[in-house]
Design a protein around this motif. Structure first.
Motif, PDB file in Angstrom:
ATOM      1  N   THR A  30       0.840  -1.186   0.000  1.00  0.00           N
ATOM      2  CA  THR A  30       0.000   0.000   0.000  1.00  0.00           C
ATOM      3  C   THR A  30       0.879   1.241   0.000  1.00  0.00           C
ATOM      4  OG1 THR A  30      -1.735  -1.134   1.244  1.00  0.00           O
ATOM      5  CG2 THR A  30      -1.784   1.271   1.257  1.00  0.00           C
ATOM      6  N   VAL A  32       1.535   5.306   0.536  1.00  0.00           N
ATOM      7  CA  VAL A  32       1.117   6.553   1.171  1.00  0.00           C
ATOM      8  C   VAL A  32       2.063   7.635   0.663  1.00  0.00           C
ATOM      9  CG1 VAL A  32       0.860   7.818   3.327  1.00  0.00           C
ATOM     10  CG2 VAL A  32       0.246   5.377   3.237  1.00  0.00           C
ATOM     11  N   VAL A  40      -5.151  13.025   3.309  1.00  0.00           N
ATOM     12  CA  VAL A  40      -5.775  13.098   4.634  1.00  0.00           C
ATOM     13  C   VAL A  40      -5.098  12.042   5.513  1.00  0.00           C
ATOM     14  CG1 VAL A  40      -7.915  12.964   5.952  1.00  0.00           C
ATOM     15  CG2 VAL A  40      -7.945  13.858   3.606  1.00  0.00           C
ATOM     16  N   SER A  42      -5.124  11.422   8.636  1.00  0.00           N
ATOM     17  CA  SER A  42      -5.928  10.769   9.680  1.00  0.00           C
ATOM     18  C   SER A  42      -6.675   9.545   9.150  1.00  0.00           C
ATOM     19  CB  SER A  42      -6.926  11.762  10.278  1.00  0.00           C
ATOM     20  OG  SER A  42      -7.795  12.270   9.271  1.00  0.00           O
ATOM     21  N   ASP A  43      -6.783   9.425   7.826  1.00  0.00           N
ATOM     22  CA  ASP A  43      -7.477   8.274   7.235  1.00  0.00           C
ATOM     23  C   ASP A  43      -6.571   7.041   7.126  1.00  0.00           C
ATOM     24  OD1 ASP A  43      -9.724   9.820   6.931  1.00  0.00           O
ATOM     25  OD2 ASP A  43      -9.449  10.198   4.790  1.00  0.00           O
ATOM     26  N   ILE A  44      -5.288   7.202   7.395  1.00  0.00           N
ATOM     27  CA  ILE A  44      -4.336   6.109   7.211  1.00  0.00           C
ATOM     28  C   ILE A  44      -4.298   5.235   8.461  1.00  0.00           C
ATOM     29  CG2 ILE A  44      -1.919   5.527   6.760  1.00  0.00           C
ATOM     30  CD1 ILE A  44      -1.743   8.380   5.462  1.00  0.00           C
ATOM     31  N   ALA A  45      -4.613   3.974   8.288  1.00  0.00           N
ATOM     32  CA  ALA A  45      -4.644   3.038   9.417  1.00  0.00           C
ATOM     33  C   ALA A  45      -3.454   2.085   9.337  1.00  0.00           C
ATOM     34  CB  ALA A  45      -5.945   2.256   9.411  1.00  0.00           C
ATOM     35  N   LYS A  73       2.046  13.219  12.089  1.00  0.00           N
ATOM     36  CA  LYS A  73       0.601  13.057  12.226  1.00  0.00           C
ATOM     37  C   LYS A  73       0.165  11.601  12.106  1.00  0.00           C
ATOM     38  CE  LYS A  73      -0.322  17.674  10.359  1.00  0.00           C
ATOM     39  NZ  LYS A  73      -0.941  18.445   9.249  1.00  0.00           N
TER      40      LYS A  73
END
Length: 255
Positions: A30, A32, A40, A42-45, A73
């Motif tokens: 994946t 990033v 965004v 905060s959407d990354i898990a 972040k």
């Protein structure tokens, strides 16, 4: 287990290295893209069982401040990571040790590090064409070793040592700010692509010197090759680092 690339690569050199290091990893990776200003975070898990590869370019021997901000972040949640710095054949100085600290501060567990060379993003005569075939073979070897040890849980957390110093060297400013020439068609792609949002959508001709990080992403993305930095200044900087860049630097693996 999920494999995650977390990459800050405004002009693509760092991304090339990250792709080489992960293309032999099985299970899919994946991406990033920390260079994407619309990301965004905060959407990354990221889960504790995941493995991350965190890659950044070296800017004057440091991690780019914008990359530090965006990495900060993220929540690593105890996931193991390999840290990577990519530089243009001069030196990476405190980049790896700073990146290790940043990764630990946001909850990752660094278990290995790689330094790699890619073509300089401004002075393209330095490390031209790298990573080349020799680099790719070497990085593939690193990747095989890393993946085998990671999946076998044979890399103890933070046991490896990275070059560099604390406190880190003083970070430099944005000395080379790209401007548009007469070929600019005001398409706005430069403003959209700029990671630092340093280009005003109402004035594409220049960039905000206080925001610009001299990453050259706008230069690379311009479809008309209409953005450039001051040629005289580039020549001065190129001459200043010529001796340091004259000898081919090797990629390095730290376990």
């Amino acid at each position: 287990m999920k494999l995650v690339q977390i990459v800050f690569s405004p002009t693509g050199g760092t991304q090339k290295v990250a792709d080489i290091l992960t293309e032999k990893w099985t299970g899919g990776v994946t991406r990033v893209d920390l260079s994407d200003g619309s990301l965004v975070i905060s959407d990354i898990a990221i889960g504790q069982e995941d493995i991350a590869l965190i890659a950044v370019p070296s800017y004057g021997g440091r991690v780019p401040d914008l990359a530090v901000q965006r990495l900060g972040k993220l929540k690593g949640n105890g996931a193991k990571c390999v840290i990577v710095c990519v530089y243009g054949n001069r030196a990476y100085e405190d980049t790896l040790i700073e990146l290790k600290d940043v990764a630990e501060n946001c909850g990752f567990q660094p278990v290995a590090a790689v330094s790699a060379v890619a073509e300089h993003s401004i002075m393209h005569q330095y490390a031209a064409g790298r990573p080349d075939e020799k680099d790719i073979d070497e990085l593939h070897g690193f990747a095989k070793t890393l993946f085998e040890k990671l999946t076998a849980n044979e890399l103890p957390t933070s046991a490896f040592q990275t070059p560099g110093n604390r406190p880190y060297k003083k970070a430099g400013g944005a000395g080379l700010v790209p401007k548009a020439d007469k070929n600019c068609i005001s398409c706005g792609l430069c403003a959209k692509a700029c990671p630092a949002q340093a280009i005003d959508s109402n004035n594409f001709k220049t960039a905000d010197r206080k925001k610009c990080i001299s990453c050259m992403r706008c230069v690379v993305k311009c479809p008309k090759s209409a953005r450039e930095v001051n040629g005289a200044m580039v020549s001065v900087v190129a001459l200043a680092i010529k001796k340091a860049c004259s000898e081919r630097k090797c990629n390095e693996l730290f376990l």
